[in-house]
Design an enzyme around this catalytic site. Structure first.
Site, short mmCIF file in Angstrom:
data_model
loop_
_atom_site.label_atom_id
_atom_site.label_comp_id
_atom_site.label_asym_id
_atom_site.label_seq_id
_atom_site.Cartn_x
_atom_site.Cartn_y
_atom_site.Cartn_z
N ASP A 121 5.44 -3.98 3.65
CA ASP A 121 6.21 -5.17 4.00
C ASP A 121 7.63 -5.07 3.46
O ASP A 121 8.44 -5.98 3.62
CB ASP A 121 5.54 -6.46 3.50
CG ASP A 121 5.34 -6.51 1.99
OD1 ASP A 121 5.62 -5.50 1.30
OD2 ASP A 121 4.91 -7.57 1.49
N ASP B 14 6.60 0.55 0.57
CA ASP B 14 5.65 0.34 -0.51
C ASP B 14 4.24 0.40 0.08
O ASP B 14 4.08 0.68 1.27
CB ASP B 14 5.90 -1.00 -1.22
CG ASP B 14 5.75 -2.19 -0.29
OD1 ASP B 14 5.87 -2.00 0.93
OD2 ASP B 14 5.53 -3.32 -0.78
N SER C 283 0.42 -4.49 -2.95
CA SER C 283 1.79 -4.13 -2.62
C SER C 283 2.24 -2.84 -3.30
O SER C 283 1.68 -1.78 -3.06
CB SER C 283 2.72 -5.30 -2.98
OG SER C 283 4.02 -5.10 -2.52
#
Length: 451
Positions: free
Chosen positions: A247, A243, A101
């Site tokens: 998401d 990011d 992430s």
């Protein structure tokens, strides 16, 4: 029992435990065992972001899955929500995303999706851990024609782009809009700029040249100053920052002010409510979101439902209550009518569609929410027990809450994705909550030295 999973899959420094090829192979074997239900061939899709270590982990996962007799569909670099979509679209048995992430490139992670495109519940993750640590899968070795195979889908990005465009109102375009996009050198480096250009926008694309090591490096949603400066320099209508796995999304309005997840949820929830499309007249968010969101929503008749931190817990609460909209202050926003997890590109399109149909700028739309001052301090270290049960920390929190006198809150919790303890304080006065947060952080630091 030993643990591998945190709040968002397995995560750590790539090529050190648990983020090793050996563990990835075991995770692949456990996933294939769990998701191989019923007769016939079984398929598991694998996507990844742009980290160098993604190649290593992708190969190990593939080997583990195939060794248990399931096939692998390789998607290549694709946003996490794209993996969820493709899993559903191909009617695969499960999906896997290799990503850490927003973390730096040296980290990586592995998260799993069910055939319906939802992140796995705690119970299934615990079952995978039990299978791995018990060694109960060691004797299961399909041979000959029963071994799985792997193949690649070359048009995964194109499929996802068409799906995302389908969430934008028919007949509406983005012509006349200048939009800055910071893809964080991550998984959306092709997707979001491409979608916006096809819808007619003038796009300034930043950080769209991943090289394996520059993902999230001084860019993207955790460094919104980059997109803020670009909006000002290019006199753009809006800035969009993702990011690494896209998401989540954070915006810059036309005045170069940051619009975070709380404000995004306020804008979108109001729009859904006005159009009678907000199921249960409720918004689901986590304990991290501002109290001002509750206050503002209550005024118009929308209830706020709270969940633990993590967009999978938001999704679980949404399913449980039959709700269709929720998210996190970090920018994970879930439009359940379209996707099963946080989707940065879909969120961007929904905000843009609201701007187009109302004729209002983002600064005006976001002004509906007046956030209370909030301070977040991260204390390095992973506590060995419940942090809030330690007497001196418990006492510091109680003292802080008394000082806030009912107008504000204190939240102390270990991060589920990093070795840190997060201290969040919200209240009326910035100076006061700064002092409170720093005081609690100091107590935590001292207490953790003694552990």
């Amino acid at each position: 029992m030993k643990r591998l999973f945190g709040t968002d899959g397995v995560r750590g420094i790539a090529n050190t435990y648990p983020m090793t090829s050996e563990t990835a192979l075991q995770l692949g074997r456990a996933a294939a065992y769990i998701f191989k239900t019923g007769p016939g061939r079984h398929r598991i899709v694998i996507g990844k972001d742009t980290r160098l270590s993604g190649y290593m982990l992708e190969s190990a996962l593939t080997s583990g899955i195939c060794s248990m007799g399931a096939d692998v569909v390789l998607l290549g670099p694709l946003p996490t929500p794209g993996v969820a979509f493709i899993t559903r679209s191909l009617r695969a048995d499960a999906g896997v995303m290799i990503s850490a992430s927003h973390n730096p490139f040296e980290d990586n992670g592995i998260k799993f999706f069910s055939r319906e495109g939802f992140k796995l519940p705690d119970e299934l993750e615990k079952k995978m851990e039990e299978l791995i640590f018990s060694g109960s899968l060691d004797h299961i070795r399909p041979t000959a024609k029963e071994v799985g195979k792997a193949y690649r889908i070359d048009d995964a990005v194109g499929r996802y782009i068409e799906f995302v465009k389908g969430t934008f109102p028919k007949g509406m375009t983005l012509e006349g809009m200048k939009i800055v996009v910071d893809s964080a050198n991550g998984a959306a480096y092709k997707v979001t700029p491409w979608v916006l250009k096809e819808l007619g926008a003038d796009v300034i694309s930043l950080n769209d040249k991943p090289d394996g090591i520059n993902i999230n490096r001084d860019c993207g949603s955790i460094f919104p100053n980059i997109v803020q400066k670009a909006v000002k320099a290019y006199k753009a209508d809006i800035g969009i920052a993702h990011d690494g796995d896209a998401d989540r999304v954070i915006f810059s309005d036309e005045k170069s002010s940051v619009v975070d997840g709380d404000k995004i949820m306020a804008v979108c929830a109001l729009d859904l409510f006005k159009e009678n499309r907000l199921k249960g007249n409720a918004l689901v968010t986590t304990v991290m979101s501002s109290l001002s969101l509750d206050i503002m929503m209550r005024k118009v008749g929308i209830s706020v439902v709270r969940s633990p931190v993590g967009d999978r817990y938001v999704a679980e609460k949404m399913l449980e209550g039959g709700y269709n909209f929720g998210g996190e202050t970090s920018g994970h926003i879930i439009f359940m009518d379209w996707n099963t997890t946080g989707d940065g590109t879909i969120t961007a399109l929904q905000v843009l569609s609201i701007m187009k149909k109302t004729g209002r700028r983002l600064s005006e739309l976001a002004s509906v929410m007046k956030p209370l001052p909030q301070v977040l301090i991260n204390v390095n270290g992973r506590p060995k027990r419940d942090i809030t049960s330690i007497p001196e920390i418990k006492q510091a929190i109680e003292k802080a809450e008394k000082k806030l006198n009912g107008i504000g809150r204190v939240l102390v919790r270990p991060s589920g994705t990093e070795p840190k303890v997060r201290v969040l304080v919200e209240g009326r006065k910035k100076g006061e909550i700064n002092m409170i947060a720093e005081g609690i952080a100091k107590v935590i630091e001292e207490a953790m030295k003694k552990m």
